[in-house]
Design an enzyme around this catalytic site. Structure first.
Site, PDB file in Angstrom:
ATOM      1  N   HIS A   1       1.445  -0.440   4.826  1.00  0.00           N
ATOM      2  CA  HIS A   1       2.856  -0.841   4.790  1.00  0.00           C
ATOM      3  C   HIS A   1       3.387  -1.094   6.205  1.00  0.00           C
ATOM      4  O   HIS A   1       4.552  -0.873   6.483  1.00  0.00           O
ATOM      5  CB  HIS A   1       3.710   0.210   4.059  1.00  0.00           C
ATOM      6  CG  HIS A   1       3.402   0.258   2.596  1.00  0.00           C
ATOM      7  ND1 HIS A   1       3.963  -0.607   1.687  1.00  0.00           N
ATOM      8  CD2 HIS A   1       2.561   1.046   1.878  1.00  0.00           C
ATOM      9  CE1 HIS A   1       3.495  -0.341   0.469  1.00  0.00           C
ATOM     10  NE2 HIS A   1       2.634   0.650   0.563  1.00  0.00           N
ATOM     11  N   THR A   2       2.487  -1.523   7.078  1.00  0.00           N
ATOM     12  CA  THR A   2       2.918  -1.918   8.419  1.00  0.00           C
ATOM     13  C   THR A   2       2.943  -3.435   8.562  1.00  0.00           C
ATOM     14  O   THR A   2       3.711  -3.958   9.368  1.00  0.00           O
ATOM     15  CB  THR A   2       1.987  -1.330   9.504  1.00  0.00           C
ATOM     16  OG1 THR A   2       0.633  -1.574   9.116  1.00  0.00           O
ATOM     17  CG2 THR A   2       2.201   0.156   9.673  1.00  0.00           C
ATOM     18  N   ASP A   3       2.102  -4.144   7.786  1.00  0.00           N
ATOM     19  CA  ASP A   3       1.946  -5.591   8.053  1.00  0.00           C
ATOM     20  C   ASP A   3       3.258  -6.346   7.895  1.00  0.00           C
ATOM     21  O   ASP A   3       3.626  -7.153   8.756  1.00  0.00           O
ATOM     22  CB  ASP A   3       0.805  -6.219   7.227  1.00  0.00           C
ATOM     23  CG  ASP A   3       0.954  -6.143   5.719  1.00  0.00           C
ATOM     24  OD1 ASP A   3       1.880  -5.452   5.223  1.00  0.00           O
ATOM     25  OD2 ASP A   3       0.145  -6.787   5.013  1.00  0.00           O
TER      26      ASP A   3
ATOM     27  N   SER B   1      -6.562  -2.394  -8.111  1.00  0.00           N
ATOM     28  CA  SER B   1      -7.047  -1.143  -7.528  1.00  0.00           C
ATOM     29  C   SER B   1      -6.701  -0.995  -6.065  1.00  0.00           C
ATOM     30  O   SER B   1      -7.238  -0.136  -5.381  1.00  0.00           O
ATOM     31  CB  SER B   1      -8.571  -1.064  -7.672  1.00  0.00           C
ATOM     32  OG  SER B   1      -8.918  -1.063  -9.029  1.00  0.00           O
ATOM     33  N   GLY B   2      -5.857  -1.881  -5.544  1.00  0.00           N
ATOM     34  CA  GLY B   2      -5.528  -1.804  -4.121  1.00  0.00           C
ATOM     35  C   GLY B   2      -6.636  -2.347  -3.242  1.00  0.00           C
ATOM     36  O   GLY B   2      -6.695  -2.052  -2.052  1.00  0.00           O
TER      37      GLY B   2
ATOM     38  N   GLU C   1       1.313 -16.547  -1.419  1.00  0.00           N
ATOM     39  CA  GLU C   1       1.108 -15.526  -2.456  1.00  0.00           C
ATOM     40  C   GLU C   1       2.414 -14.844  -2.844  1.00  0.00           C
ATOM     41  O   GLU C   1       2.508 -14.222  -3.905  1.00  0.00           O
ATOM     42  CB  GLU C   1       0.039 -14.520  -2.011  1.00  0.00           C
ATOM     43  CG  GLU C   1      -0.511 -13.738  -3.194  1.00  0.00           C
ATOM     44  CD  GLU C   1      -1.599 -12.744  -2.852  1.00  0.00           C
ATOM     45  OE1 GLU C   1      -2.471 -13.059  -2.027  1.00  0.00           O
ATOM     46  OE2 GLU C   1      -1.572 -11.642  -3.436  1.00  0.00           O
TER      47      GLU C   1
ATOM     48  N   ASP D   1      -4.020  -9.006   3.616  1.00  0.00           N
ATOM     49  CA  ASP D   1      -5.105  -9.196   2.647  1.00  0.00           C
ATOM     50  C   ASP D   1      -5.806 -10.542   2.828  1.00  0.00           C
ATOM     51  O   ASP D   1      -7.035 -10.621   2.841  1.00  0.00           O
ATOM     52  CB  ASP D   1      -4.555  -9.081   1.219  1.00  0.00           C
ATOM     53  CG  ASP D   1      -3.775  -7.783   1.023  1.00  0.00           C
ATOM     54  OD1 ASP D   1      -3.957  -6.860   1.838  1.00  0.00           O
ATOM     55  OD2 ASP D   1      -3.001  -7.705   0.059  1.00  0.00           O
TER      56      ASP D   1
HETATM   57  C1  GLA Z   1      -0.431  -4.832  -0.393  1.00  0.00           C
HETATM   58  C2  GLA Z   1       0.094  -6.077   0.333  1.00  0.00           C
HETATM   59  C3  GLA Z   1      -0.292  -6.022   1.813  1.00  0.00           C
HETATM   60  C4  GLA Z   1       0.117  -4.686   2.436  1.00  0.00           C
HETATM   61  C5  GLA Z   1      -0.347  -3.503   1.592  1.00  0.00           C
HETATM   62  C6  GLA Z   1       0.191  -2.182   2.083  1.00  0.00           C
HETATM   63  O1  GLA Z   1      -1.830  -4.856  -0.414  1.00  0.00           O
HETATM   64  O2  GLA Z   1      -0.438  -7.244  -0.248  1.00  0.00           O
HETATM   65  O3  GLA Z   1       0.286  -7.109   2.483  1.00  0.00           O
HETATM   66  O4  GLA Z   1       1.502  -4.634   2.646  1.00  0.00           O
HETATM   67  O5  GLA Z   1       0.044  -3.647   0.233  1.00  0.00           O
HETATM   68  O6  GLA Z   1      -0.292  -1.882   3.349  1.00  0.00           O
END
Ligand code: GLA
Length: 393
Positions: free
Chosen positions: A17-19, A108-109, A155, A166
């Site tokens: 959650h920094t990007d 799944s992240g 996106e 990502d």
């Molecule tokens: C998701 C978002 C990314 C990033 C992460 C948290 O994957 O797509 O851009 O913000 O959450 O770090």
């Protein structure tokens, strides 16, 4: 002509959650990918299917105003890629027909959705004769960084106000390396992962669907960060970004000012972003130095901050982290947006088996009555980035 577009998922090692706040991240591309096997058609139409029953076949026209399908529909990721390219001015006169397959666990992240966006873009670019990354030459070309940035914007079509991690990780993966990614402007710096380090990825068995439930909670966090920044970063007139605030050497002073200026919840969100940004810088140094304990400690602090200040963890993710650490992992944390999804643990080579055995016995077997599948828990290798293989002609 036909081809195969291959785009890896990613696991984020630290920097969560920094990007979207303009601060760096440190993910790596996975040795698991989404693949589109396609043939090129002369009509500007995209027609794709999937062997998985829950993904219905779809088709849409390549025109400037591509409409979204209903919320949660997987075609929206492909539509987002096409729309992004068209809006960027890439003429898409030819289409693709084919099949999407892959082994990145979904929701799944691990960025299966961005991998689908990137694979779709690569297939469409290839079908229309646009080279990605190649040397400047007579053929039309687009730089990888430019493509990553435009696909990150594109996106957002699915409704998540995501940052750019990502798509950049997917396009810039390097075997054996993690990727330090900086934003505004986007830059990617590969960092060699020490030979004896291993990464265990473990699913919490709860889906974290970016296009559905997790979306509102994620966007709420992004909004809270903007609000916090407007107060703290705007204190002296013009609003400065998180990057400028963090560059200030007086870290304690910054947090103290923020504590006084912000309501409690906004302060906690702010503190997570600022401290996580610093942890990424320290983690990069620890990785370069082969300092396993140092990197592991930073992962643990990252998890605690995501759990307590950012409130995106779950009891299951907390439990996976605790079990992995007790079994000898050097560090562990949730990875990706949170709200379910996976955790990642750093292990020295000899600790992989005991950590996996402990997770299996203490987390999975009580829940599943069986050992976890290879999609639920696996050791991940830092891998190469997205690419196209041409099958013929
Ligand atoms: C998701 C978002 C990314 C990033 C992460 C948290 O994957 O797509 O851009 O913000 O959450 O770090």
């Amino acid at each position: 002509m036909s081809g195969l577009a291959i785009a890896p998922g990613r696991v984020n090692l630290i920097g969560e959650h920094t990007d979207y706040n303009g601060l760096p991240v440190l993910p790596m591309a996975l040795d698991r990918d989404i693949r589109i096997e396609y043939s090129v058609t002369d009509r500007p139409v995209v027609r794709l299917d999937s062997p998985r029953a829950r993904f219905d076949p779809f088709a849409f026209q390549l025109k400037r105003s591509i409409e979204a399908a209903r919320q949660g529909d997987w075609s929206n990721y492909v539509r987002a890629a096409a729309r992004g390219l068209l809006e960027h001015g890439v003429p898409l006169e030819r289409g693709i027909e084919g099949t999407v397959a892959g082994n990145v666990p979904i929701a799944s992240g691990l960025s299966s959705s961005s991998a689908l966006v990137v694979a779709s873009a690569l297939a469409l670019l290839n079908a229309n004769g646009v080279e990605v990354g190649g040397d400047p030459g007579p053929a039309p070309a687009i730089a990888r960084l430019e493509l990553a940035a435009l696909l990150a914007r594109a996106e957002r079509f699915v409704g998540l106000e995501g940052g750019g991690m990502d798509q950049a990780a997917c396009l810039h993966g390097v075997a054996g390396h993690a990727l330090r990614i900086d934003f505004e402007p986007l830059r990617v710096t590969p960092v060699a992962v020490p030979q004896r380090w291993r990464w265990v990825v473990a699913s919490s068995l709860a889906r974290a669907e970016k296009s559905r439930g997790a979306r509102a909670a994620y966007n709420e966090r992004a909004q809270q960060c903007r609000e916090a920044l407007a107060v703290v970063g705007g204190a002296e007139g013009e609003v400065v970004g998180f990057r400028d605030l963090v560059a200030d050497a007086d870290a304690d002073g910054l947090l103290e000012r923020a504590r006084r200026a912000l309501p409690r919840v906004l302060f906690r969100r702010f503190r997570h972003v600022v401290t996580e940004g610093r942890r990424v810088a320290l983690a990069e140094v620890a990785m370069r130095d082969g300092d396993t304990r140092g990197f592991g400690d930073l992962m643990v602090r990252s998890h605690e901050s995501l759990r307590d200040d950012y409130e995106v963890s779950t009891p299951e993710l907390d439990e996976i982290v605790a079990v992995a650490l007790q079994a000898g992992a050097a560090g562990a944390r949730l990875t990706g947006a949170g709200f379910g999804g996976c955790a990642v643990a750093l292990c020295e080579a000899g600790q992989v088996a005991p950590v996996m055995e402990a997770l299996s016995a203490r987390f999975y077997e009580p829940r599943l009555g069986a050992s976890p599948s290879g999609d639920m828990m696996f050791a991940a290798q830092p891998s190469g980035g997205a690419r196209v293989q041409i099958a013929d002609g």
